[in-house]
Structure formats: structure tokens, C-alpha cells
Enzyme design. Structure first.
Site, PDB file in Angstrom:
ATOM      1  N   GLN A  86       0.856  -1.183   0.000  1.00 41.77           N
ATOM      2  CA  GLN A  86       0.000   0.000   0.000  1.00 41.77           C
ATOM      3  C   GLN A  86       0.896   1.238   0.000  1.00 41.77           C
ATOM      4  OE1 GLN A  86      -2.172   1.886   3.353  1.00 41.77           O
ATOM      5  NE2 GLN A  86      -4.001   1.049   2.370  1.00 41.77           N
ATOM      6  N   TYR A 138      -5.744  11.271   2.900  1.00 45.09           N
ATOM      7  CA  TYR A 138      -4.344  11.387   2.520  1.00 45.09           C
ATOM      8  C   TYR A 138      -4.221  12.042   1.141  1.00 45.09           C
ATOM      9  CZ  TYR A 138      -3.924   8.514   6.649  1.00 45.09           C
ATOM     10  OH  TYR A 138      -4.023   8.045   7.939  1.00 45.09           O
ATOM     11  N   GLY A 184      -9.354  -5.797   9.562  1.00 41.89           N
ATOM     12  CA  GLY A 184      -8.260  -4.996  10.091  1.00 41.89           C
ATOM     13  C   GLY A 184      -7.831  -5.414  11.468  1.00 41.89           C
ATOM     14  N   ARG A 185      -8.367  -4.759  12.490  1.00 46.48           N
ATOM     15  CA  ARG A 185      -7.885  -4.984  13.855  1.00 46.48           C
ATOM     16  C   ARG A 185      -8.036  -6.422  14.320  1.00 46.48           C
ATOM     17  NH1 ARG A 185      -9.602   0.526  17.233  1.00 46.48           N
ATOM     18  NH2 ARG A 185      -8.314   1.956  15.998  1.00 46.48           N
TER      19      ARG A 185
END
Length: 364
Positions: A100, A179, A323-324
Site C-alpha cells: 500500500q 491522505y 483490520g484490527r
């Protein structure tokens, strides 16, 4: 087997994902000084090679692109060599990994960049954030507008080339979460009046030009993916429902024409700044060629439903991004399939463990 469709392989161009569980990009702040990936990172990714596809943590494309002191980069030979340790470890465990590629633009801080200013499409400061790693936890500062965005397209091109050298299986453009590429997309952060701003088409140009360079560098459009958060909500992002719908309808359709490997649609973070779009319902029907990855705080049950087309407008998703849950459960696919308890992870150890980087990282 509790979730049979999640367990089935799927083709991503010439690549075969062994299952449809994708590990999300997770900043963990464990690189060596200079942003160099190291042995403990190789172990961490190796442990999580149970995923059909791993998306690396956000990886900086140039020195001034970041907030985190120990996040990895991919712009020096030492960093490329370090990533080779990681990609080799993942491949030994029969998994795949995309890099990424990350630049945080206006939400960086000059104090993290040896005094060099942060950059953005326009001199529009983000509101609300704090830099907790800096003394006094200062807020965002006004960025310096990028004079020639094509210069940054070229920096992204070099990063894609470096990712290939480092042994990655492909690259993902991080165009989400406020971003740099996301900043070009939204009207409130991009006030340019040249060919890189103004209209929906012009605001999409930065992202589309980067994706085209990725395809050119890799020679295979299926080795390229992108992450999008059209609802915003993080880092002071989120155009109105109407503006976001117009912007991302155009962008998603143009991306799909490029026949890229996948489009990762993330609902983003709940925040008053976000718009009301239900991202998967809005944009899944537009995607005809790319795989669709869903990233929305999924459970195994919801992911299995979505890969079977239940509760999704416009067709099923192709893979589910977790994810987590992957932090505390390196064997997450097995945990899901057996119905075992998904273990919690310690948030206090996500980014800073002082003298023992293994704590909360490779000891689950």
C-alpha cells in the site's frame, strides 16, 4: 466449516488467493530507524500469511510524506532490501502481499520532516487533528500547494517500481482517509483552478494518472488496486452527499475501465464530518471488471453474506477485508471458520511498546 464461501479461492488476474479473507493495511510503527523493514516485521507478516491476500501497512513513498517515526518507506535501497525479507516470508507461507503506497500530504507536520513543509493540492488546512507524538500535541498546519502534481505522479511511479523490486505481488494506491490522493479528489481540500482541480474530471486526474503509471510499471493492470473512502469522516474529509456521489461515480467508472485488479471500498470512520453515503450500495453496482473488496468493520457472518450477494446492491463482493481482528488473531481465517472467539488486541500497544517491539505485535 462455518463460512464456506470465504474459504474458497479466487483469481486476481494471474494470482490465486487461497481464500477470500484479506488482511487490511495496519500501521504498527515497528520499522527500524530510516523506515527500514526488519526481522520482526517479517515475522509479523509471516504469522498472518493465513490471509488470501495481505495489504501491507501504509508505506511512505518519500521522506516528507509521513507522521509516524517508525513507519516503513520504499524510497531507499535499504528499505527495498528490508521489504524483501517480508515478501519472502509471506511467499514461503503460500500467501500474497500488495504494497500500500502512502503519502499523507496536508496531514503531515513539518516537525516530523526536518522542518520541510507538508504539501497538498491547495493551501487548505485540515481541522481537528492532533500530533500526539510531538511535544504539546499541536494541530494541523497550513500546507504548501504542490506546484506541479506530475512531479508527485512520478514519485508514485518510482515507488511502484521499488515495490516490484522488493518482491511484492502488486501495489495498492491509498486514496482514502484524507491522505494526499484523497485531498485531490474532494472539493473542499482541492481549490486548484488548473487542470488538476475544479471539475470532477480534473479532481480525478491525480489518482487516475498515478494508477496508469502503476499499470505501466507492472505491465499488468491486475497487479494494481486502490482504496477509497467516499463517505470521508477522517482527517477532516467528506464532501456533501451530492458532490461525493458525482465525484466517485465518475472516478470508479474510470478506474474500472482501466481493468485494475480490485477496488477496495471502505465505509471509513464514523464521524460528524462524514457524509451519509452507504459506500458499498452506492458504488458496487458501477464495478464490472475489477474485483470488489469490502472494508466496513465486517464480522464473519456479514462477510459471508456479502460474498454471496446478500444485503449488497449490484452483486456480491469478492473478498472481505479485516483490520484490527488480524492484530490479535494471526490465524483469523481458522478462527472464523471454527467459530472460535475473535480475541481482542491491546490498543495501547498498537504503535508504541518502548523497548520491546514484540509486545502486542508478534506475541499473540
Amino acid at each position: 466449516m462455518k463460512f464456506p464461501t470465504l474459504a474458497t479461492p479466487i483469481q486476481l488476474g494471474s494470482l490465486t488467493l487461497k481464500n477470500r479473507v484479506v488482511m487490511a493495511s495496519l500501521t504498527r510503527n515497528r520499522a527500524s530507524p530510516g523506515g527500514v523493514p526488519n526481522d520482526i516485521m517479517a515475522l509479523y507478516y509471516s504469522q498472518r500469511s493465513t490471509a488470501g491476500l495481505i495489504l501491507s501497512e501504509g508505506t511512505f513513498i518519500e521522506e516528507i510524506g509521513g507522521e509516524w517515526l517508525y513507519a516503513p518507506g520504499i524510497y531507499t535501497p535499504a528499505q527495498i532490501n528490508g521489504w524483501q525479507k517480508v515478501t519472502n516470508a509471506v511467499h514461503k507461507n503460500n500467501s500474497l502481499i500488495f504494497a500500500q503506497l502512502w503519502h499523507i500530504g496536508r496531514v503531515a507536520h513539518p516537525h516530523h520532516q526536518a522542518g520541510r513543509p507538508n504539501v497538498a493540492p491547495s493551501a487548505v488546512k485540515a481541522e481537528g487533528g492532533k500530533f500526539r507524538l510531538l511535544e504539546g500535541a499541536p494541530g494541523y498546519v497550513t500546507p504548501t500547494p504542490i506546484d506541479d502534481p506530475s512531479h508527485y505522479v512520478e514519485i508514485y511511479r518510482k515507488a511502484a517500481r521499488s515495490a516490484k523490486e522488493a518482491g511484492f505481488d502488486g501495489v495498492e494506491l491509498h486514496a482514502a482517509n484524507g491522505y494526499l490522493p484523497h485531498q485531490f479528489l474532494e472539493s473542499h481540500s482541492n481549490k486548484r483552478t488548473d487542470a488538476w482541480g475544479g471539475s470532477v474530471e480534473n479532481r480525478s486526474r491525480f489518482v487516475l494518472e498515478i494508477i496508469k503509471t502503476f499499470i505501466a510499471e507492472w505491465g499488468d493492470s491486475k497487479r494494481v488496486g486502490i482504496k477509497l473512502t467516499p463517505a470521508g469522516g477522517y482527517n477532516d474529509m467528506g464532501d456533501s452527499d451530492e458532490d461525493a456521489r458525482k465525484q466517485y461515480t465518475y472516478l470508479v467508472q474510470e478506474l474500472d475501465k482501466l481493468n485494475i485488479g480490485y477496488i477496495q471500498l471502505s465505509q471509513g470512520f464514523p464521524h460528524p464530518r462524514a457524509n451519509k453515503l452507504v459506500v458499498l450500495d452506492e458504488f458496487r453496482p458501477l464495478i464490472k471488471n475489477a474485483l470488489v473488496f469490502s472494508n466496513a468493520g465486517l464480522t464473519g457472518e456479514v462477510a459471508e453474506d456479502q460474498v454471496n450477494g446478500k444485503g449488497v446492491k449490484g452483486g456480491p463482493i469478492h473478498a472481505a477485508v479485516f483490520g484490527r481482528a488480524y492484530i490479535g488473531n494471526p490465524n483469523l481465517p481458522e478462527v472464523l471458520q471454527t467459530g472460535a472467539t475473535v480475541k481482542d488486541s491491546d490498543y495501547k500497544l498498537y504503535y508504541d511498546t518502548h523497548d520491546d517491539p514484540s509486545r502486542g505485535y508478534t506475541d499473540y
